[in-house]
Design a protein around this motif. Structure first.
Motif, PDB file in Angstrom:
ATOM      1  N   THR A 218       0.838  -1.198   0.000  1.00  0.00           N
ATOM      2  CA  THR A 218       0.000   0.000   0.000  1.00  0.00           C
ATOM      3  C   THR A 218       0.873   1.248   0.000  1.00  0.00           C
ATOM      4  OG1 THR A 218      -0.052   0.094   2.414  1.00  0.00           O
ATOM      5  CG2 THR A 218      -1.746  -1.245   1.325  1.00  0.00           C
ATOM      6  N   ASP A 219       0.231   2.410  -0.036  1.00  0.00           N
ATOM      7  CA  ASP A 219       0.977   3.676   0.011  1.00  0.00           C
ATOM      8  C   ASP A 219       1.799   3.783   1.294  1.00  0.00           C
ATOM      9  OD1 ASP A 219      -0.083   4.548  -2.432  1.00  0.00           O
ATOM     10  OD2 ASP A 219      -1.880   5.338  -1.457  1.00  0.00           O
ATOM     11  N   ASP A 220       1.210   3.342   2.410  1.00  0.00           N
ATOM     12  CA  ASP A 220       1.957   3.379   3.679  1.00  0.00           C
ATOM     13  C   ASP A 220       3.185   2.475   3.615  1.00  0.00           C
ATOM     14  OD1 ASP A 220       0.218   5.179   4.806  1.00  0.00           O
ATOM     15  OD2 ASP A 220      -1.023   3.647   5.768  1.00  0.00           O
ATOM     16  N   SER A 221       3.045   1.345   2.916  1.00  0.00           N
ATOM     17  CA  SER A 221       4.185   0.433   2.754  1.00  0.00           C
ATOM     18  C   SER A 221       5.296   1.099   1.954  1.00  0.00           C
ATOM     19  CB  SER A 221       3.741  -0.841   2.043  1.00  0.00           C
ATOM     20  OG  SER A 221       2.680  -1.474   2.717  1.00  0.00           O
ATOM     21  N   VAL A 222       4.915   1.808   0.896  1.00  0.00           N
ATOM     22  CA  VAL A 222       5.901   2.505   0.066  1.00  0.00           C
ATOM     23  C   VAL A 222       6.629   3.560   0.893  1.00  0.00           C
ATOM     24  CG1 VAL A 222       6.227   4.001  -1.939  1.00  0.00           C
ATOM     25  CG2 VAL A 222       4.642   2.072  -2.063  1.00  0.00           C
ATOM     26  N   LYS A 223       5.891   4.249   1.743  1.00  0.00           N
ATOM     27  CA  LYS A 223       6.511   5.255   2.615  1.00  0.00           C
ATOM     28  C   LYS A 223       7.562   4.611   3.511  1.00  0.00           C
ATOM     29  CE  LYS A 223       5.425   8.721   6.144  1.00  0.00           C
ATOM     30  NZ  LYS A 223       4.331   9.357   6.936  1.00  0.00           N
ATOM     31  N   GLU A 224       7.225   3.453   4.100  1.00  0.00           N
ATOM     32  CA  GLU A 224       8.165   2.762   4.979  1.00  0.00           C
ATOM     33  C   GLU A 224       9.381   2.268   4.205  1.00  0.00           C
ATOM     34  OE1 GLU A 224       5.811  -0.302   6.690  1.00  0.00           O
ATOM     35  OE2 GLU A 224       4.932   0.995   8.231  1.00  0.00           O
ATOM     36  N   ILE A 225       9.147   1.744   3.028  1.00  0.00           N
ATOM     37  CA  ILE A 225      10.247   1.259   2.189  1.00  0.00           C
ATOM     38  C   ILE A 225      11.201   2.400   1.845  1.00  0.00           C
ATOM     39  CG2 ILE A 225      10.800   0.396  -0.128  1.00  0.00           C
ATOM     40  CD1 ILE A 225       8.284  -1.372   0.091  1.00  0.00           C
ATOM     41  N   CYS A 226      10.644   3.526   1.459  1.00  0.00           N
ATOM     42  CA  CYS A 226      11.480   4.683   1.101  1.00  0.00           C
ATOM     43  C   CYS A 226      12.264   5.198   2.306  1.00  0.00           C
ATOM     44  CB  CYS A 226      10.610   5.793   0.517  1.00  0.00           C
ATOM     45  SG  CYS A 226       9.971   5.431  -1.136  1.00  0.00           S
ATOM     46  N   ASN A 227      11.653   5.146   3.472  1.00  0.00           N
ATOM     47  CA  ASN A 227      12.325   5.651   4.679  1.00  0.00           C
ATOM     48  C   ASN A 227      13.450   4.728   5.153  1.00  0.00           C
ATOM     49  OD1 ASN A 227      10.729   7.928   4.859  1.00  0.00           O
ATOM     50  ND2 ASN A 227       9.234   6.997   6.237  1.00  0.00           N
ATOM     51  N   GLU A 244      -1.587   7.120  -6.485  1.00  0.00           N
ATOM     52  CA  GLU A 244      -0.643   8.182  -6.839  1.00  0.00           C
ATOM     53  C   GLU A 244      -0.057   8.870  -5.601  1.00  0.00           C
ATOM     54  OE1 GLU A 244      -2.958  12.038  -8.065  1.00  0.00           O
ATOM     55  OE2 GLU A 244      -3.992  10.298  -8.924  1.00  0.00           O
ATOM     56  N   LYS A 245      -0.626   8.605  -4.436  1.00  0.00           N
ATOM     57  CA  LYS A 245      -0.060   9.157  -3.201  1.00  0.00           C
ATOM     58  C   LYS A 245       1.375   8.658  -2.986  1.00  0.00           C
ATOM     59  CE  LYS A 245      -0.865   9.395   1.809  1.00  0.00           C
ATOM     60  NZ  LYS A 245      -1.734   8.951   2.933  1.00  0.00           N
ATOM     61  N   SER A 246       1.653   7.444  -3.454  1.00  0.00           N
ATOM     62  CA  SER A 246       2.997   6.883  -3.304  1.00  0.00           C
ATOM     63  C   SER A 246       4.039   7.700  -4.048  1.00  0.00           C
ATOM     64  CB  SER A 246       3.021   5.438  -3.822  1.00  0.00           C
ATOM     65  OG  SER A 246       2.337   4.568  -2.953  1.00  0.00           O
ATOM     66  N   PHE A 247       3.604   8.440  -5.085  1.00  0.00           N
ATOM     67  CA  PHE A 247       4.562   9.195  -5.893  1.00  0.00           C
ATOM     68  C   PHE A 247       5.245  10.293  -5.075  1.00  0.00           C
ATOM     69  CE2 PHE A 247       2.138   8.180 -10.073  1.00  0.00           C
ATOM     70  CZ  PHE A 247       2.496   6.850  -9.928  1.00  0.00           C
ATOM     71  N   ASP A 248       4.550  10.787  -4.047  1.00  0.00           N
ATOM     72  CA  ASP A 248       5.175  11.809  -3.186  1.00  0.00           C
ATOM     73  C   ASP A 248       6.396  11.218  -2.488  1.00  0.00           C
ATOM     74  OD1 ASP A 248       3.203  13.642  -3.862  1.00  0.00           O
ATOM     75  OD2 ASP A 248       1.918  13.092  -2.157  1.00  0.00           O
ATOM     76  N   PHE A 249       6.279   9.993  -2.020  1.00  0.00           N
ATOM     77  CA  PHE A 249       7.401   9.342  -1.332  1.00  0.00           C
ATOM     78  C   PHE A 249       8.516   8.977  -2.310  1.00  0.00           C
ATOM     79  CE2 PHE A 249       3.421   7.706   0.822  1.00  0.00           C
ATOM     80  CZ  PHE A 249       3.380   8.731   1.753  1.00  0.00           C
ATOM     81  N   LEU A 250       8.126   8.538  -3.496  1.00  0.00           N
ATOM     82  CA  LEU A 250       9.119   8.168  -4.502  1.00  0.00           C
ATOM     83  C   LEU A 250       9.890   9.390  -4.989  1.00  0.00           C
ATOM     84  CD1 LEU A 250       6.922   5.645  -6.536  1.00  0.00           C
ATOM     85  CD2 LEU A 250       8.799   5.084  -4.992  1.00  0.00           C
TER      86      LEU A 250
END
Length: 286
Positions: A218-227, A244-250
């Motif tokens: 999920t988007d929260d998962s992408v945030k954790e991965i990026c961090n 598309e919320k994940s794009f902010d983290f990417l």
């Protein structure tokens, strides 16, 4: 100065003479091997995906692909014994079209092996033998029906790259084992039966490439991965649950250059939100 030059020339000539001898020896071995096992096929792969059939000629970085047919009469141990004659063998692609449940072969004699691909699930005996392959850095076991118990046996290897896509029996328990691979940089887990919570068990690693297509990210998962993976350059998120919320983290990530967001509910307009100057390769289909 002249003596040094002569010494260097003599050493160079002797070195290449030795390579010719090795090449000749290996061709004799191959020819005798084919006489004994005419159904076995050995393929030498050169650069740019060009392939040349036998005779295999020695190169400094040889790649040998092995295919075993059901009617070849070839035993795995005999094959390894033969391949062990190639002291500089670094890459082996072990393919088989038979219906064995697992591979029970001692691969420890392949001491120079750096890159191994198996199309058959290795049992614990086979995996344990890899511990003696001190140079092994890359292991590919795609779609071979791996179980968590198989992955746990890999924990003692010194791998830099591990490709395990297409193994739906792998669960979060396997990620505990993978987390012990401290030198791991590239990890492929696409289509495994793992969860977001399971991914968090890998945050102690220093990954540069992560493939998690077909996993409920999920988007929260992408945030954790990026961090937690600041050096990540490649992230594949195809067929997940991202928006598309994940794009902010990417976009905010310091080093991601390539992403795969295929088969997600994303519009073409949403892709425009990606930072095209930083993320230079975007894979998207559907």
């Amino acid at each position: 100065m002249l003596l040094a030059f002569v010494a260097v020339c003599s050493f160079t000539i002797a070195y290449f003479e030795r390579q010719k001898q090795l090449q000749s020896l290996q061709e004799v071995l191959i020819q005798s091997f084919l006489v004994s096992y005419p159904e076995a096929k050995l393929v030498r792969r050169f650069g740019h995906n060009r392939r040349t059939l036998l005779p295999i000629r020695y190169r400094f970085d040889p790649v040998i692909e092995v295919f075993i047919t059901q009617d070849s009469g070839l035993l795995d141990d005999e094959l390894v014994e033969f391949l062990s004659e190639f002291r500089f063998l670094k890459t082996l692609d072990f393919c088989s079209n038979d219906d064995r449940e697992y591979l029970d072969t001692d691969l420890s004699k392949l001491a120079s092996l750096e890159d191994l691909t198996l199309s058959i699930r290795p049992n614990s005996h086979c995996v344990n033998s890899l511990k003696k392959c001190r140079n092994l850095k890359s292991l590919t076991l795609r779609g071979v029906g791996l179980r968590d118990s198989d992955v746990s046996a890999l924990a003692e290897l010194n791998l830099h790259k591990l490709y395990l896509s297409g193994n739906p029996l792998i669960t979060d328990d396997s990620l505990n084992s993978i987390s012990h691979l401290k030198e791991l940089r590239v990890l492929e887990l696409s289509e495994a039966n793992i969860t977001r919570r399971g991914i968090s068990r890998l945050f102690n690693l220093d990954l540069t490439a992560l493939y998690v297509d077909g996993i409920p990210i999920t988007d929260d998962s992408v945030k954790e991965i990026c961090n937690h993976f600041p050096k990540l350059r490649i992230l594949w998120l195809g067929k997940t649950k991202i928006t598309e919320k994940s794009f902010d983290f990417l976009n905010a990530h310091p080093s991601i250059e390539e992403i795969n967001v295929s088969w997600n509910a994303l519009s073409p307009d949403a892709l425009l939100k990606l930072n095209a100057k930083k993320i230079v390769r975007v894979l998207h289909a559907g």
